[in-house]
Design a protein around this motif. Sequence first.
Motif, short mmCIF file in Angstrom:
data_model
loop_
_atom_site.label_atom_id
_atom_site.label_comp_id
_atom_site.label_asym_id
_atom_site.label_seq_id
_atom_site.Cartn_x
_atom_site.Cartn_y
_atom_site.Cartn_z
N VAL A 1 39.47 54.00 -38.63
CA VAL A 1 38.02 54.20 -38.53
C VAL A 1 37.40 53.20 -37.57
N TYR A 2 36.59 53.69 -36.62
CA TYR A 2 35.77 52.80 -35.80
C TYR A 2 34.40 52.68 -36.45
N VAL A 3 33.84 51.48 -36.43
CA VAL A 3 32.45 51.30 -36.85
C VAL A 3 31.68 50.86 -35.61
N VAL A 4 30.72 51.66 -35.18
CA VAL A 4 29.96 51.32 -33.98
C VAL A 4 28.48 51.21 -34.31
N GLY A 5 27.73 50.67 -33.36
CA GLY A 5 26.30 50.50 -33.59
C GLY A 5 25.78 49.31 -32.82
N THR B 1 44.83 43.43 -22.10
CA THR B 1 45.20 42.87 -23.39
C THR B 1 44.61 43.71 -24.52
N SER B 2 43.40 44.20 -24.31
CA SER B 2 42.77 45.04 -25.32
C SER B 2 43.65 46.24 -25.64
N TRP B 3 44.14 46.90 -24.62
CA TRP B 3 44.99 48.08 -24.86
C TRP B 3 46.25 47.70 -25.61
N GLU B 4 46.80 46.55 -25.29
CA GLU B 4 47.98 46.09 -26.03
C GLU B 4 47.67 45.91 -27.51
N ILE B 5 46.54 45.29 -27.76
CA ILE B 5 46.15 45.08 -29.16
C ILE B 5 45.93 46.41 -29.86
N MET B 6 45.32 47.34 -29.15
CA MET B 6 45.10 48.66 -29.74
C MET B 6 46.43 49.33 -30.07
N ARG B 7 47.41 49.12 -29.22
CA ARG B 7 48.72 49.69 -29.48
C ARG B 7 49.28 49.11 -30.79
N ILE B 8 49.07 47.81 -30.99
CA ILE B 8 49.53 47.19 -32.24
C ILE B 8 48.83 47.83 -33.43
N PHE B 9 47.52 48.01 -33.31
CA PHE B 9 46.79 48.63 -34.42
C PHE B 9 47.30 50.05 -34.69
N GLU B 10 47.58 50.79 -33.64
CA GLU B 10 48.09 52.15 -33.84
C GLU B 10 49.45 52.14 -34.53
N ARG C 1 40.82 58.61 -29.72
CA ARG C 1 39.86 59.30 -30.58
C ARG C 1 40.23 59.21 -32.06
N ARG C 2 39.37 58.65 -32.85
CA ARG C 2 39.56 58.56 -34.29
C ARG C 2 38.23 58.80 -34.97
N ARG C 3 38.22 58.59 -36.30
CA ARG C 3 36.97 58.75 -37.02
C ARG C 3 35.99 57.67 -36.56
N VAL C 4 34.74 58.03 -36.33
CA VAL C 4 33.72 57.06 -35.90
C VAL C 4 32.57 57.05 -36.90
N HIS D 1 34.87 62.82 -37.29
CA HIS D 1 36.29 62.67 -37.02
C HIS D 1 36.55 62.95 -35.55
N ARG D 2 37.44 62.16 -34.95
CA ARG D 2 37.73 62.27 -33.52
C ARG D 2 36.44 62.21 -32.71
N GLY D 3 35.52 61.30 -33.15
CA GLY D 3 34.20 61.23 -32.53
C GLY D 3 34.17 60.42 -31.25
N GLU D 4 32.99 60.41 -30.63
CA GLU D 4 32.76 59.65 -29.41
C GLU D 4 31.99 58.39 -29.73
N TYR D 5 31.97 57.43 -28.77
CA TYR D 5 31.12 56.26 -28.94
C TYR D 5 29.67 56.68 -28.83
N GLY D 6 28.80 56.04 -29.58
CA GLY D 6 27.38 56.37 -29.51
C GLY D 6 26.76 56.27 -30.88
N TYR D 7 25.47 55.92 -30.93
CA TYR D 7 24.84 55.71 -32.23
C TYR D 7 23.39 56.18 -32.22
N GLU D 8 23.04 57.02 -31.24
CA GLU D 8 21.70 57.61 -31.29
C GLU D 8 21.81 58.85 -32.17
N ASP D 9 20.87 59.08 -33.05
CA ASP D 9 20.98 60.27 -33.90
C ASP D 9 20.15 61.41 -33.35
#
Lengths: 228, 228, 297, 297
Positions: free
Chosen positions: A31-35, A172-181, A204-207, A220-228
């Motif tokens: 799960v991504y938490v954005v805002g 480095t960010s992508w490497e870390i993301m690979r670890i999380f995956e 793409r994951r749940r946002v 699920h499989r959402g995009e970045y963004g937080y305007e409703d």
Amino acid sequence: MIEMNNVYKVYDNGVTALNGVKTTIDNGEFVYVVGPSGAGKSSFIKMMYREEVPSKGHVKINHVDIGDMKDKQVPYLRRSIGVIFQDFKLLPKLTVYENVAFALEVIEENPRKIRRRVMDVLDKVGLKHKARFIPAQLSGGEQQRVAIARAIVNNPKVVIADEPTGNLDPDTSWEIMRIFEEVNATGTTVIMATHSKDIVNKIRRRVIAMENGQIVRDEHRGEYGYED
Amino acid sequence: MIEMNNVYKVYDNGVTALNGVKTTIDNGEFVYVVGPSGAGKSSFIKMMYREEVPSKGHVKINHVDIGDMKDKQVPYLRRSIGVIFQDFKLLPKLTVYENVAFALEVIEENPRKIRRRVMDVLDKVGLKHKARFIPAQLSGGEQQRVAIARAIVNNPKVVIADEPTGNLDPDTSWEIMRIFEEVNATGTTVIMATHSKDIVNKIRRRVIAMENGQIVRDEHRGEYGYED
Amino acid sequence: MKINTFKRHFREGTKNLVRNSWMTVAAVGAVTTTLVLVAAFLMLMLNLNQIADNIESDADIRVFIDLSAEEDDIDELGQNIGELNRVEEFYFSSKDEELEALVEDLGEDGEAWELFEQDNPLNDVYVVETYEAEDLAGVASTIEGFSNVDDVDYGSETVDRLLQFNQYARYIGITFIAALLLTAIFLISNTIKMTITARRDEIGIMRLVGAKNSFIRWPFFVEGMLTGVIGSVIPIALVLGGYHFLYINLNDRLNFQFIELLPWNPFAWQLSLMLLAIGAFIGIWGSVMSVRKFLKV
Amino acid sequence: MKINTFKRHFREGTKNLVRNSWMTVAAVGAVTTTLVLVAAFLMLMLNLNQIADNIESDADIRVFIDLSAEEDDIDELGQNIGELNRVEEFYFSSKDEELEALVEDLGEDGEAWELFEQDNPLNDVYVVETYEAEDLAGVASTIEGFSNVDDVDYGSETVDRLLQFNQYARYIGITFIAALLLTAIFLISNTIKMTITARRDEIGIMRLVGAKNSFIRWPFFVEGMLTGVIGSVIPIALVLGGYHFLYINLNDRLNFQFIELLPWNPFAWQLSLMLLAIGAFIGIWGSVMSVRKFLKV
Ligand SMILES: Nc1ncnc2c1ncn2[C@@H]1O[C@H](COP(=O)(O)OP(=O)(O)OP(=O)(O)O)[C@@H](O)[C@H]1O
Ligand SMILES: Nc1ncnc2c1ncn2[C@@H]1O[C@H](COP(=O)(O)OP(=O)(O)OP(=O)(O)O)[C@@H](O)[C@H]1O
Ligand SMILES: [Mg+2]
Ligand SMILES: [Mg+2]
């Protein structure tokens, strides 16, 4: 499984950081938490390992209400959750090695196993050669990677990351993301607050999008963004 | 004008963070410093306000070698430079207002003028309503914005920012960039270490790319990237 | 607790002393200075106490025998006195010896009286010592009831005053030592509390990472103990060395017969052990108490 | 320095006391406890000193007048004595008065001698007091040279011993007070040093933002001074109140004539002023010294 039911958080100074949050995160989810800044992402996350308790409402981890939890049980809850704090929270007097090993010493792991496992994880985040440094001798990104190493070293059931790539270059960010995956692939729940549009839109994951202490979007499989 | 001539930095523990850096930054320039984690960006920046002194080579600010500078003069150097530190370095016991005002009290500014100027700047970074909070009561991004406010409050000749948008969502990041551009438009030099590909590629300026303590690329109106 | 964990705690506790070097110096310094003070004062007070005891035990009863008493009567009286169970010892002093002693006591004043030696108006005397100064009054009144006793004198007024004075002095001394010890405890635990409060963030992080409170507490326990023990090294050295020096040098100089210092062995050793115990106790106590504050959820 | 800046420093110094509340408590606590100890000890020592002085000043010279001296000779001798400039006062005591005093001194022992009143073997006596105990020996030997003097006695041995003993006691007392003060200074500046070391990061940040060292130092100066002053409040209250209590209650009870406490006013006030000065000085000193360490570039 993490369930939040109508959770409010009002800090001592009167700021309402969570304003009626209701959601469920199943085991094994990513799960991504954005805002925007100050939306309540960190506060939301802090509920899950009981750094903060709700002012109103209930938070349940595997059906146990953390409000009813006895003080003695809190350490066990936290051991099952690896947390990467937004401000790292490394112990300043300990070396990189000791900081990571600490999470295993706490569960009274066998010393020989500790050594092997810590070196493995440091290798993964690319800091094996800096094992003997103390945090003050590291760059911002290196400190962040130590925090990541500590969070995943004891194979927790849940990994919670508060902007784990804020101080990292894209590679480095992508490497870390690979670890999380990788971690997620073995069944570990991963919850990650982030400001990185790139990452959210590419992997793409749940946002869960937050604003003003409320969940404004949950896709699920959402995009970045937080305007409703 | 900032000149570096063959600057080396070897830390006490033997790590070589700068490995022969040579560059000149003119007054009024806007410079991005990019590079992977641990490349030496922060070390490079620390040379300019004398947080660190070179192990070898010379750093000149307006033709004055900071190696020859008397201790008494260092505060005056630092007052002419507004620094946003990667780890914010806010005074934990002071409120947001007091943290920002401190940079003006140091130069013995008139109290009335301090009040006006501090509120102006806090408004600019969107934190006027949190003036009475202490840093621990702020979110990560809010703390970062306080650091930005403190750096620009006394209209310094140079603004140095070490990943000023690491903890900010894209929208807030663009707002901050707008402030930097404004400041730069009035003739202030802006030097900014960043990992944000988006920003560097959208607002095209001079890019200094570092790797392993060396400058591997130095391009006007350049792109993000540090492979040579 | 696993043996490995125990070893870890001990190692951590020791390492922490080195890692927080300036705090260690401050805490050990506080222990050292206050214990030195406590030690010096204890040495002084215990010796004064001893001296007071000596003075008291010098007090005795003088039994004036009837001028008419025969030698047999005198012996019988002596036997009666010897049978009293609070009497430590007693001896006979003839009226001639008494006159001699008196003349000597009076110094130059007394010379005038030598002329009267042929016409000695004094009584023969039994000098009686009791085990405790407090028994003087009781024994004296018992002896007064015996036959052939003209009068009994135990310098009641002087002795009573002396006893009272010693009592006062002891109260003051005990109050002072108690105050000093309390101060020491306060200061040391205060210092340790500060060193630990400065590490509240550290403790907070440990808790966030899932450490149980007992796990956090143990290294602080070890650290506190070591702080106390290290802090008592110098005070102990001072007691062992310094008291030896004082004992050798001062005991001869203090030529009043009633002043005699407590012997170096075992006194210095006992005191040292006491300091070590105080140091370790306060160290542990200050340390554990202070950590507790930050272990509340 | 601008007046606004000065006000700011004072405001900051005061605020810092509140902001770092636990450190303030610790530092003020250290000042309080050590000053209480210093105060108690000073009260004790200065009074003991006073008592020693009194004992010494009780010593006098006894001039035994020739048995053959006429009344005129006696008067002349008195005049000669009165002209000596180290003599504070003197009085005549006839041989009858002497016998009476002796009999009284001897207590029950003395009763035997009353029989001899008709045949008094004693001399008439002049009792001479000097300003200082140290002058006794000199004055005595001068008087010995006068005519009609049979003998002179100033209890040379006893007085010398007493003088020596008082000297010892004073040395011990001074050593103790010095040790106590040093301990107090060490402990207090130690504590303050810790409170400041805990804020080394803060100081570092101030410097990075362009503050001059003097600018950083000033609030710490104010803070240290206030710490010292606040820390001396309780000790001063104890001195003013406690000594009053002691003076009222103890002075009567101590029925040895030579023991008399120093009067509450001005003694308690002087001591209080001294404590305030010590507190403020140590506070400032500890504070400024400790900051200095972190102001090195
Ligand atoms: N300990 C605290 N005491 C008081 N207010 C707090 C505290 N922590 C956070 N806040 C306030 O709560 C709000 C939400 O904070 P939070 O840290 O959850 O935001 P966030 O979404 O993580 O922001 P960011 O992206 O900047 O980290 C903010 O307005 C902040 O000022
Ligand atoms: N105080 C220090 N003592 C020892 N080594 C240090 C110190 N500061 C930095 N280093 C080392 O110097 C190297 C360069 O560090 P620097 O902070 O300049 O990197 P950076 O480019 O800013 O990285 P990041 O993007 O992660 O912040 C790193 O390898 C780091 O470990
Ligand atoms: Mg946050
Ligand atoms: Mg950096």
